[in-house]
Design a protein around this motif. Structure first.
Motif, PDB file in Angstrom:
ATOM      1  N   TYR A  28       3.568 -10.045   4.442  1.00 28.76           N
ATOM      2  CA  TYR A  28       2.948  -9.526   5.659  1.00 28.76           C
ATOM      3  C   TYR A  28       3.554 -10.174   6.903  1.00 28.76           C
ATOM      4  CZ  TYR A  28       0.068 -13.415   7.348  1.00 28.76           C
ATOM      5  OH  TYR A  28      -0.370 -14.600   7.908  1.00 28.76           O
ATOM      6  N   ARG A  29       4.295 -11.267   6.711  1.00 29.78           N
ATOM      7  CA  ARG A  29       5.011 -11.905   7.816  1.00 29.78           C
ATOM      8  C   ARG A  29       6.514 -11.903   7.563  1.00 29.78           C
ATOM      9  NH1 ARG A  29       4.854 -17.687   6.091  1.00 29.78           N
ATOM     10  NH2 ARG A  29       3.626 -17.753   4.198  1.00 29.78           N
ATOM     11  N   ASP A  30       6.974 -10.866   6.889  1.00 32.98           N
ATOM     12  CA  ASP A  30       8.392 -10.711   6.613  1.00 32.98           C
ATOM     13  C   ASP A  30       9.154 -10.497   7.928  1.00 32.98           C
ATOM     14  OD1 ASP A  30      10.179  -9.962   3.967  1.00 32.98           O
ATOM     15  OD2 ASP A  30      10.939  -9.011   5.786  1.00 32.98           O
ATOM     16  N   ALA A  31      10.471 -10.761   7.881  1.00 35.30           N
ATOM     17  CA  ALA A  31      11.294 -10.560   9.082  1.00 35.30           C
ATOM     18  C   ALA A  31      11.489  -9.092   9.408  1.00 35.30           C
ATOM     19  CB  ALA A  31      12.657 -11.239   8.886  1.00 35.30           C
ATOM     20  N   ILE A  32      11.308  -8.206   8.424  1.00 32.70           N
ATOM     21  CA  ILE A  32      11.529  -6.780   8.622  1.00 32.70           C
ATOM     22  C   ILE A  32      10.210  -6.114   8.991  1.00 32.70           C
ATOM     23  CG2 ILE A  32      12.454  -4.676   7.602  1.00 32.70           C
ATOM     24  CD1 ILE A  32      14.452  -6.981   7.970  1.00 32.70           C
ATOM     25  N   ALA A  33      10.227  -5.387  10.105  1.00 27.92           N
ATOM     26  CA  ALA A  33       8.988  -4.785  10.602  1.00 27.92           C
ATOM     27  C   ALA A  33       8.428  -3.761   9.631  1.00 27.92           C
ATOM     28  CB  ALA A  33       9.240  -4.141  11.966  1.00 27.92           C
ATOM     29  N   GLU A  34       9.313  -2.982   8.971  1.00 27.99           N
ATOM     30  CA  GLU A  34       8.820  -1.962   8.042  1.00 27.99           C
ATOM     31  C   GLU A  34       8.012  -2.580   6.907  1.00 27.99           C
ATOM     32  OE1 GLU A  34      11.821  -2.233   9.208  1.00 27.99           O
ATOM     33  OE2 GLU A  34      12.823  -0.311   9.518  1.00 27.99           O
ATOM     34  N   ILE A  35       8.452  -3.751   6.436  1.00 26.45           N
ATOM     35  CA  ILE A  35       7.744  -4.414   5.331  1.00 26.45           C
ATOM     36  C   ILE A  35       6.391  -4.921   5.808  1.00 26.45           C
ATOM     37  CG2 ILE A  35       7.863  -6.343   3.713  1.00 26.45           C
ATOM     38  CD1 ILE A  35      10.884  -6.008   3.667  1.00 26.45           C
ATOM     39  N   ARG A  36       6.366  -5.494   7.000  1.00 22.57           N
ATOM     40  CA  ARG A  36       5.087  -5.969   7.531  1.00 22.57           C
ATOM     41  C   ARG A  36       4.127  -4.792   7.727  1.00 22.57           C
ATOM     42  NH1 ARG A  36       8.647  -8.592  11.146  1.00 22.57           N
ATOM     43  NH2 ARG A  36       7.793  -7.522  12.971  1.00 22.57           N
ATOM     44  N   ALA A  37       4.663  -3.678   8.198  1.00 18.03           N
ATOM     45  CA  ALA A  37       3.814  -2.507   8.429  1.00 18.03           C
ATOM     46  C   ALA A  37       3.219  -1.980   7.127  1.00 18.03           C
ATOM     47  CB  ALA A  37       4.625  -1.416   9.130  1.00 18.03           C
ATOM     48  N   VAL A  38       4.014  -1.976   6.054  1.00 17.27           N
ATOM     49  CA  VAL A  38       3.516  -1.519   4.749  1.00 17.27           C
ATOM     50  C   VAL A  38       2.340  -2.378   4.305  1.00 17.27           C
ATOM     51  CG1 VAL A  38       4.103  -1.426   2.307  1.00 17.27           C
ATOM     52  CG2 VAL A  38       5.652  -0.438   3.977  1.00 17.27           C
ATOM     53  N   CYS A  39       2.476  -3.685   4.452  1.00 18.27           N
ATOM     54  CA  CYS A  39       1.415  -4.588   4.011  1.00 18.27           C
ATOM     55  C   CYS A  39       0.120  -4.355   4.794  1.00 18.27           C
ATOM     56  CB  CYS A  39       1.872  -6.038   4.176  1.00 18.27           C
ATOM     57  SG  CYS A  39       3.245  -6.509   3.096  1.00 18.27           S
ATOM     58  N   ILE A  40       0.241  -4.244   6.121  1.00 21.94           N
ATOM     59  CA  ILE A  40      -0.959  -4.077   6.935  1.00 21.94           C
ATOM     60  C   ILE A  40      -1.602  -2.722   6.690  1.00 21.94           C
ATOM     61  CG2 ILE A  40      -1.788  -3.948   9.300  1.00 21.94           C
ATOM     62  CD1 ILE A  40      -1.108  -6.749   8.266  1.00 21.94           C
ATOM     63  N   GLU A  41      -0.780  -1.693   6.488  1.00 26.51           N
ATOM     64  CA  GLU A  41      -1.334  -0.370   6.217  1.00 26.51           C
ATOM     65  C   GLU A  41      -2.150  -0.369   4.931  1.00 26.51           C
ATOM     66  OE1 GLU A  41       0.194   4.274   5.941  1.00 26.51           O
ATOM     67  OE2 GLU A  41       1.622   2.635   5.713  1.00 26.51           O
ATOM     68  N   GLU A  42      -1.644  -1.032   3.903  1.00 30.14           N
ATOM     69  CA  GLU A  42      -2.334  -0.997   2.608  1.00 30.14           C
ATOM     70  C   GLU A  42      -3.571  -1.876   2.590  1.00 30.14           C
ATOM     71  OE1 GLU A  42      -1.669   1.124   0.161  1.00 30.14           O
ATOM     72  OE2 GLU A  42      -0.230   1.907   1.615  1.00 30.14           O
ATOM     73  N   ILE A  43      -3.543  -3.016   3.292  1.00 28.24           N
ATOM     74  CA  ILE A  43      -4.755  -3.846   3.283  1.00 28.24           C
ATOM     75  C   ILE A  43      -5.883  -3.116   4.002  1.00 28.24           C
ATOM     76  CG2 ILE A  43      -4.337  -5.150   5.415  1.00 28.24           C
ATOM     77  CD1 ILE A  43      -5.399  -7.613   4.018  1.00 28.24           C
ATOM     78  N   GLY A  44      -5.539  -2.277   4.977  1.00 29.75           N
ATOM     79  CA  GLY A  44      -6.558  -1.448   5.604  1.00 29.75           C
ATOM     80  C   GLY A  44      -7.169  -0.461   4.632  1.00 29.75           C
ATOM     81  N   VAL A  45      -6.329   0.080   3.747  1.00 31.05           N
ATOM     82  CA  VAL A  45      -6.833   1.007   2.727  1.00 31.05           C
ATOM     83  C   VAL A  45      -7.752   0.273   1.760  1.00 31.05           C
ATOM     84  CG1 VAL A  45      -6.147   2.510   0.822  1.00 31.05           C
ATOM     85  CG2 VAL A  45      -4.801   2.482   2.935  1.00 31.05           C
ATOM     86  N   TRP A  46      -7.392  -0.943   1.358  1.00 32.87           N
ATOM     87  CA  TRP A  46      -8.226  -1.707   0.420  1.00 32.87           C
ATOM     88  C   TRP A  46      -9.595  -1.984   1.025  1.00 32.87           C
ATOM     89  CZ3 TRP A  46      -3.937  -5.949  -0.049  1.00 32.87           C
ATOM     90  CH2 TRP A  46      -2.768  -5.363  -0.575  1.00 32.87           C
ATOM     91  N   MET A  47      -9.615  -2.404   2.275  1.00 30.50           N
ATOM     92  CA  MET A  47     -10.893  -2.735   2.901  1.00 30.50           C
ATOM     93  C   MET A  47     -11.761  -1.495   3.067  1.00 30.50           C
ATOM     94  SD  MET A  47      -9.935  -5.714   5.681  1.00 30.50           S
ATOM     95  CE  MET A  47      -8.592  -4.859   6.452  1.00 30.50           C
TER      96      MET A  47
END
Length: 1194
Positions: A235-254
Motif C-alpha cells: 500500500y506504500r509501494d513506489a508505483i502509484a498503480e499498486i498503491r491504488a489497487v491496495c486502497i481500492e480493495e481495502i475499501g471493498v473489504w470494509m
C-alpha cells in the motif's frame, strides 16, 4: 511435455481451444470463466501438482514473463529460487506488460483476470481451499512475487493477491452467515426439553458448528497472510498503480464485511494514504470512503475516523486534481447526510464558495452540498404550506437562495450560482411564478418584506434561471462549449421556453412599471424578452400585453440616460423587430415613432445649442447629451441611415474643436455615434457613388479623431484613440480579402504623423504608475475596484494598439517603445507585450529582432541621459536592461536555425550602435556606447558557431589595435562580448555575467564534454551566410583597421589550456591580407607571446585545483573507510523503475537475496507514521547509511 510447459489437459469444446494455457484462454476471453475454472478444478482433482503448476504459470505469464515453470523446478526449488529464475528470463526490452498495455483487448483481459480469481475461489470455497495445499501454494507464490524487483511481477501479483483477498472476504462473510444460522439452530435445540430433543439434530448442529469454526479459522489465517504479507508492504509501494489497487480493495473489504474490517486498524491505512502525492491514489481513498459513508448504519463506526481525518477531507476540496476535489466534496455531502453535527460552519463555508468555481464538476458538487445543507431540511410547520406562491415552501427556499447570494459578495456571478444548483435544484429555480409573486405581491401581515438589495438579487437570479432553462448550457467560462441535446432535453427546453413566454409576457410589463426608475432591475428585466417564443404573442392572443411592454420600454427610454439601460432597450427592440414573426409591423411602427421623436428632438436641441452669440447653459447641454446618448445606443443595433445623422454629429465635433469648450461627454457620444454611422454605411455600400461618399466621410472623421488626440480631456482622447484603432483595423488592406477587391478605394493607411501620435498616446496614457492614473472622470481610485477597472481600461488601450502592430498597419519598429516596457510593467501588461512579440516574429523574424535591439538601445540612451557618460554596470538601471535582454533572448526558442538571420542582424545593429558615438574622453578612450556590448552578449548563445565567427569578424572591423590590448574595467564589455563569440569551445550556451571587475571572479571548473560523431556539424565552407556577404559588401568603405584573432582572455569559465589556443582553421579563415596592416608581423608576435603567458597561468591554476581536489577526495575516502555495504531489507520499487519514484536521476543499490517473510518481519517492523510516510509536499527519497534502512517517503 505439455504438462511441463504448464499446459492444460486437452479441452474439447466448441471453440476449438485445445492445448491452450490458462493465460491464453483468459486472454482470448471467448470462453466463459465458469467453464475454465470448472476444467481446472477437474484437473486439480485428478493431479493437483500438475494443476497447480498450470496455475503458477498462469500468474507468471500474466506478468508478461516469457519463461515457464517446469515440473522439475516446481518439485525441487523454493519460491524465491523460482522467482529469481523467472526474473532472469524476463524480457526487459520493453517496460510494458499485460496490465499496462493499452487497447480494448487488454482492458478486457484485466477484467477477465480479476473475474477468474474470484470465480476460482468461489468454486473452491467448499472443499479445495481448505486442503492446506492449493491456497498455501498460491498465497506463498503471490507474496514472493509481490516483493520482486520487477515491476510487472509486483503489480500483477499484488492485483491478484488483493482480488484473492476480496474473494476470501466473500467466503468469510458466507461462513459468518452460516455460523449465525447454525448457532440459532443450536440454541433452539438446546432450549428444547431433553425428552423432545432429537439426538440426530443435536449432534448435527454440534458437528456443523465445529466444522464451520475450523473453516473460518482457516480463512482468517489466509486473509492474515495476504494482508500482512502483501497489503501492508504494497500500500506504500513506489508505483502509484499498486498503491491504488491496495486502497481500492481495502475499501471493498470494509464495505462487504464491515463487522471484521470496519475498524480503526484498517481505516488508518485509508486515512494515511489520503496524503499520497499521486492524485490517482487519493481518488481511490475518497471513493472507498464514499462506499462506507453511503450506508448510514455504519456512521457510528466511522466517528473516530471522521474526527481524525475530517480536516484532511475538507482540505482536499481544494486539491490540485479536479477529480479528487469533486470526490472530496461528494464525500463531505455523504458525511453531511449521516450527521449534521460533524461539519462545523467553517467546514461548510469552505465548500460553499466552490459553487462559484470555473470548473463545472466542482461547482455542481458544491451546489449539491449547498442544496443538501440549506434546502433539504423541512420542519413540521412547513408540511402544510402551498406548493406555489409567496407563502409556499419554495418561497422560503428562494429567499434563502437570495440571502446566500448576497452574503457571498459575488453579485456578478449569479449565473455561476444558478448553474451550480441547476442539477439538484432546477425545480426550485424554475418556480418563476413564486419569484414574480415575491416581487409584485404585497407581503402578508407579519411577513418581512424584501429589501431593495434583495429584490435586485432576486431579479438577477430569476434572469439567470431563465437563461439556463432556455439555452441549456453553462455560462461563459464554465464549459467546453454547447453540447448536442437529447430529444428529452430538447422537449424540456421547448416547454420551459413556452412557460417563460406565457408567464412573463403578462408579468414583465408590470415588473417594468414597478421598477421603472431602478437601473439594475430594469437592465436585467429587459433581457428577458430575448428568451421569448414570439409566436405565442399571436397564438396566445397576447397582443395587448405586447403593446403594454412596448409602452413600458418607451417610458424607460424617456426616463433613463444610463448607457447600459439604453442599450438593453435597443437590444430588446432589435429582438422583437424580427420580420419572421407577425408582430414585426406592430413593433416596427413603435420603434420608428420613438426614433423619429428622438432625432427631431436632437436636431432642434442642436440648433439651439450651436446658435452663435449665445452661451449654452448646463440644462441645454444635458438635454443634448441625453438625447445623443439615446440615439447612439439605438444606432448600435439599428440602422438609422435614413435620418442622415453624420452631418449633425460632424458639425458638433467640429464646433467642439474650434471653441474648445464642448462638454466631454457630448464629444465622446458624438464620436461614438459617428463611428456607428460609418460602420452601417460600410455594411450597406453597393455602388461607386456610395463608396466615394463613405470614403470622404471616413477620412474626414479620422482626421477629426486625430485632432482630438491632442485634447486636454482624458476621456475624449481615449475615445478618439479607440475609434481610430478600430477604423484603421476595419479599413486596412485586409478589407479587400475574401473577394472584396472592389473596396480597394476605401483602404486607409496611417501616415507617419498619425502613427507617432498614436504611439505617444500609449506612452502617456498606458505606461503610467497606478498612483498617477487619472483616467476616470472623477479621478478617484481609492478603492481597489476602481484601480482594477482603470487597469482593465489601460490594457484594452494597449491591446488595441498592439493589434495595429500585429496586422502590419503601423510599422513594426514602433513596437520598440512598447517592448522596452516589458520588464517594468510585466505584471500589468506582460502577457500582451509577449504575445505581440510572438506575433511580430511570425510576420517578420528579422524586423522583429531589429525592433527588440532598438528597444534596448532606447533604454540605453535613456540611462545615459540620466546617469551620464560614466556607466556603472552594477547599477539597477543597467542590470534591468541586461535582464530585459535575457528575457528577449529566451523568446527566440531553441531552434537556432529558424532564427539564424534574425539573430545575426540583431548583433549587427547592436555592434554598430556600440561604436556609433566616439569616446567622450577623447582618442584612446572607450566609445560612449561600448557598455551596450555587455547587453548584446545575452544574445550570443543564440548564434550558431559559424555565425559567431562572422559576427566576431564584423566586430573587429570597428576595433583598433589598441582596443584589443586594453584590460581596464571600462573595456570589460568588449572583452566579455568577444569571449562570448569565440567559436572554439563550449560557447554556444554561455551567457557572460555582467559586472565583472578587476577585483577577481569565481573560477568554476567545468569538465569539457567530448564531441560525439553523431552530433551534426555544418560544413566549414558555409560559415558565412548570405547575410554575412551583405555585411562585407556594405561595410567596405569603413576605414577601420582589421584585427587578427583576439587574444584569449580569462573568463568566468575555466577552460582547458589546449582550447585556449587559436585553431589553425579559425586563424586562416579570418586572417586578412598582410598589406592591409603595416605592423602585421609585430602584432602577431606580440599576441602570440601574450597567449603563451596566459596559457601557462591557466595551466598552473588547473594544476592547483587538481591537487586540492585530490587531497579532498583522499580525506573524504578516509572518513568512509569503516562504512560497509548497506543492507536493504524491503524493496518497494524495482531497479528498472528506480527513477520513477525518485527526485534524483540515478541510484545504484546492491540488493541482497530476499529473505523469507518471517525473517523480514523480525528484522523490520512496520512503522506507520503518516507524516513521514506520505505527504504532498515532499518527494520520494531513499537514504541508506551503514546498516540502517529508512522508509521511502511517498
Amino acid at each position: 511435455n505439455n504438462r511441463a510447459l504448464g499446459h492444460h489437459d486437452p479441452r474439447e469444446n466448441p471453440n476449438g481451444m485445445e492445448n491452450m494455457t490458462l493465460f491464453e484462454v483468459v486472454k482470448m476471453g471467448k470462453s466463459a470463466t465458469q467453464s475454465v475454472v470448472d476444467d481446472w478444478i477437474e484437473a486439480y482433482k485428478h493431479d493437483r501438482d500438475i494443476a497447480l503448476l498450470d496455475l503458477i504459470n498462469f500468474f507468471i505469464q500474466c506478468s508478461g514473463c516469457k519463461g515457464a515453470v517446469s515440473g522439475e523446478m516446481f518439485r525441487h526449488m523454493q519460491n524465491s529460487e523460482i522467482i529469481r529464475k523467472m526474473t532472469e528470463e524476463f524480457d526487459e526490452d520493453s517496460g510494458d506488460y499485460p496490465l499496462t498495455l493499452s487497447g480494448p483487448q487488454w482492458k478486457k483481459f484485466r477484467i477477465s483476470f480479476c473475474d477468474f480469481i474470484a470465480v476460482l475461489v468461489r468454486q473452491c470455497q467448499y472443499s479445495i481451499i481448505y486442503d492446506e495445499y492449493m491456497m498455501d501454494t498460491v498465497i506463498s507464490l503471490l507474496t514472493g512475487l509481490s516483493d520482486s524487483q520487477v515491476r510487472a511481477f509486483r503489480h500483477t501479483s499484488t492485483l491478484a493477491a488483493m482480488k484473492l483477498m476480496t474473494a476470501l472476504v466473500n467466503v468469510a462473510l458466507n461462513l459468518s452467515i452460516n455460523m449465525d444460522n447454525t448457532q440459532r439452530q443450536y440454541e433452539a435445540e438446546r432450549n428444547k426439553v431433553i425428552a423432545k430433543r432429537a439426538n440426530e439434530g443435536w449432534s448435527s448442529c454440534c458437528k456443523s458448528e465445529k466444522e464451520l469454526q475450523e473453516n473460518q479459522d482457516e480463512i482468517e489465517n489466509m486473509m492474515n497472510a495476504i494482508f500482512k504479507g502483501v497489503f501492508v508492504h504494497r500500500y506504500r509501494d513506489a508505483i502509484a498503480e499498486i498503491r491504488a489497487v491496495c486502497i481500492e480493495e481495502i475499501g471493498v473489504w470494509m464495505k462487504l464485511y464491515s463487522d471484521a474490517f470496519l475498524n480503526d486498524s484498517y481505516l488508518k491505512y485509508v486515512g494515511w494514504t489520503m496524503h499520497d502525492k499521486q492524485g490517482e491514489v487519493r481518488l481511490k481513498c475518497l471513493t472507498a470512503l464514499q462506499g462506507l459513508y453511503y450506508n448510514r448504519e455504519l456512521g457510528t463506526r466511522l466517528e473516530l475516523f471522521t474526527s481524525r481525518f475530517k480536516d484532511r477531507i475538507v482540505s482536499m476540496t481544494l486539491d490540485k486534481e479536479y477529480d479528487v476535489a469533486v470526490q472530496a466534496i461528494k464525500l463531505l455531502t455523504l458525511v453531511l447526510q449521516s450527521s449534521d453535527e460533524v461539519l462545523t460552519a467553517e467546514d461548510c463555508e469552505s465548500v460553499y464558495h466552490l459553487v462559484y468555481s470555473a470548473h463545472r464538476p466542482i461547482a455542481v458538487s458544491a451546489g449539491e452540498f449547498l442544496f443538501k445543507k440549506l434546502f433539504s431540511h423541512r420542519g413540521p410547520e412547513e408540511e402544510g404550506l402551498p406548493r406555489r406562491g409567496r407563502q409556499s415552501l419554495n418561497g422560503s427556499l428562494i429567499k434563502t437562495t437570495v440571502f446566500f447570494f448576497l452574503e457571498s459578495e459575488l453579485h456578478e456571478h449569479g449565473a455561476y450560482l444558478v448553474d451550480s444548483l441547476w442539477d439538484c435544484g432546477s425545480e426550485l429555480l424554475k418556480d418563476w411564478e413564486t419569484m414574480i409573486s415575491l416581487l409584485l405581491d404585497e407581503p402578508m401581515p407579519g411577513e418581512e418584506a424584501l429589501t431593495d438589495r434583495q429584490e435586485t438579487a432576486l431579479v438577477e437570479i430569476m434572469l439567470c434561471a431563465i437563461r439556463q432553462a432556455c439555452e441549456c448550457h453553462p455560462p461563459v467560462g464554465r464549459g467546453t462549449g454547447k453540447r448536442v441535446l437529447t430529444a428529452k432535453e430538447k422537449k424540456t427546453q421547448l416547454d420551459d421556453r413556452t412557460r417563460v413566454t406565457e408567464m412573463f409576457a403578462v408579468a414583465l410589463p408590470l415588473l417594468l412599471a414597478k421598477y421603472c426608475v431602478d437601473i439594475d432591475k430594469v437592465t436585467n428585466l429587459l433581457q428577458i424578452p430575448k428568451y421569448f417564443d414570439l409566436d405565442i404573442y399571436t397564438t396566445g392572443r397576447l397582443e395587448k400585453h405586447l403593446d403594454a411592454l412596448l409602452r413600458q420600454i418607451w417610458e424607460v427610454v424617456d426616463k433613463h440616460t444610463d448607457t447600459e439601460v439604453l442599450e438593453a432597450c435597443s437590444t430588446t427592440y432589435h429582438y422583437l423587430c424580427n420580420e419572421e414573426f407577425t408582430i414585426y409591423n406592430r413593433v416596427d411602427i413603435t420603434r420608428s415613432q420613438l426614433l423619429d421623436e428622438l432625432v427631431d428632438k436632437f436636431s432642434r436641441l442642436l440648433e439651439d445649442f450651436l446658435q452663435e452669440g449665445e452661451e449654452p447653459d448646463d440644462d441645454d447641454a444635458y438635454q443634448v447629451l441625453s438625447t445623443l446618448k439615446k440615439i447612439t445606443a439605438f444606432h448600435n443595433a439599428h440602422d438609422l441611415s435614413k435620418w442622415d445623422l453624420f452631418t449633425s454629429n460632424y458639425r458638433l465635433l467640429n464646433t467642439g474643436l474650434q471653441n474648445g469648450d464642448m462638454p466631454e461627454q457630448i464629444v465622446v457620444q458624438a464620436m461614438q455615434c459617428t463611428h456607428y454611422i460609418i460602420l452601417w454605411h460600410l455594411a450597406k455600400v453597393s455602388d461607386s457613388g456610395d463608396m466615394v461618399t463613405l470614403r470622404k466621410q471616413m477620412r474626414a472623421f479620422c482626421l477629426m479623431c486625430q485632432r482630438y488626440l491632442n485634447s486636454i480631456n482624458t476621456a475624449v482622447k481615449e475615445q478618439a484613440f479607440t475609434i481610430l484603432c478600430d477604423l484603421l483595423m476595419i479599413f486596412s488592406h485586409q478589407i479587400m480579402s475574401s473577394g472584396r477587391e472592389q473596396l480597394e478605394p476605401l483602404v486607409y493607411t496611417p501616415d507617419s504623423t498619425l502613427q507617432a501620435e498614436l504611439l505617444n498616446f500609449i506612452l502617456d496614457q498606458v505606461f503610467i504608475d497606478q498612483d498617477d492614473d487619472n483616467n476616470s472622470t472623477d479621478g478617484q481610485h481609492d478603492d481597489e475596484a476602481g484601480k482594477i477597472e482603470a487597469l482593465h481600461k489601460r490594457r484594452n488601450l494597449l491591446a488595441a494598439y498592439c493589434k495595429l502592430i500585429i496586422y502590419n498597419i503601423v510599422e513594426i519598429n514602433t513596437g520598440a517603445d512598447i517592448f522596452k516596457q516589458y520588464m517594468r510593467y510585466y505584471n500589468d501588461y506582460g502577457d500582451i507585450i509577449k504575445e505581440t512579440m510572438s506575433k511580430t516574429r511570425q510576420i517578420d523574424k528579422t524586423q522583429c529582432a531589429k525592433t527588440l535591439v532598438l528597444s534596448l538601445q532606447k533604454l540605453f540612451n535613456e540611462m545615459l541621459s540620466e546617469l551620464g557618460c560614466n556607466i556603472d554596470r552594477s547599477t539597477s538601471a543597467f542590470c534591468g536592461i541586461k535582464e530585459l535582454a535575457r528575457r528577449f533572448s529566451l523568446t527566440f526558442g531553441l531552434d537556432q536555425l529558424k532564427t539564424r538571420e534574425a539573430i545575426a542582424m540583431l548583433h549587427k545593429d547592436g555592434i554598430e550602435f556600440a561604436f556609433k558615438e566616439p569616446s567622450p574622453q577623447g582618442e584612446g578612450g572607450p566609445p560612449l556606447n561600448l557598455a551596450f556590448l555587455d547587453i548584446l552578449s545575452e544574445f550570443s548563445s543564440k548564434l550558431i558557431r559559424q555565425d559567431k565567427r562572422t559576427v566576431h569578424m564584423y566586430l573587429e572591423r570597428f576595433m583598433t589595435f589598441q582596443m584589443a590590448l586594453q584590460r581596464e574595467d571600462c573595456w570589460l564589455p568588449l572583452i566579455s562580448y568577444r569571449n562570448s563569440l569565440q567559436a572554439g569551445g563550449d560557447d554556444d550556451t554561455m551567457s557572460v555575467i555582467s559586472g565583472i571587475s578587476s577585483r577577481g571572479s569565481t573560477i568554476r571548473s567545468k569538465k569539457p564534454k567530448p564531441v560525439t560523431a553523431a552530433k551534426r556539424k555544418l560544413p566549414e565552407e558555409n560559415s558565412c551566410s548570405s547575410t554575412d556577404a551583405v555585411w562585407m559588401n556594405c561595410e567596405q568603405n569603413v576605414q577601420t583597421p582589421v584585427m587578427m584573432p583576439s587574444p584569449h582572455l580569462t573568463s568566468t569559465v575555466l577552460r582547458d589550456p589546449k582550447k585556449m589556443r587559436p585553431e589553425n582553421s579559425y586563424t586562416s579563415a579570418y586572417t586578412m591580407p598582410s598589406e592591409q596592416h603595416p605592423h602585421h608581423t609585430q602584432v602577431t608576435w606580440m599576441l602570440t607571446q601574450r597567449q603563451q603567458a596566459e596559457a601557462r597561468q591557466q595551466q598552473e591554476r588547473v594544476n592547483m585545483q587538481y591537487a586540492k581536489m585530490r587531497n579532498h577526495i583522499r580525506r573524504s575516502s578516509g572518513l568512509m573507510e569503516d562504512d560497509e555495504q548497506p543492507i536493504v531489507e524491503d524493496v518497494m520499487m524495482s531497479s528498472e523503475d528506480i527513477n520513477e519514484g525518485m527526485d534524483f536521476d540515478t541510484m545504484d543499490i546492491d540488493l541482497p537475496a530476499s529473505k523469507n517473510r518471517r525473517e523480514r518481519t523480525e528484522l523490520k517492523p512496520d512503522y506507520f507514521d503518516p507524516s513521514s510516510i506520505m505527504d504532498d509536499s515532499v518527494g520520494n527519497s531513499l537514504f541508506v547509511k551503514r546498516r540502517y534502512f529508512f522508509l521511502f517517503k511517498i
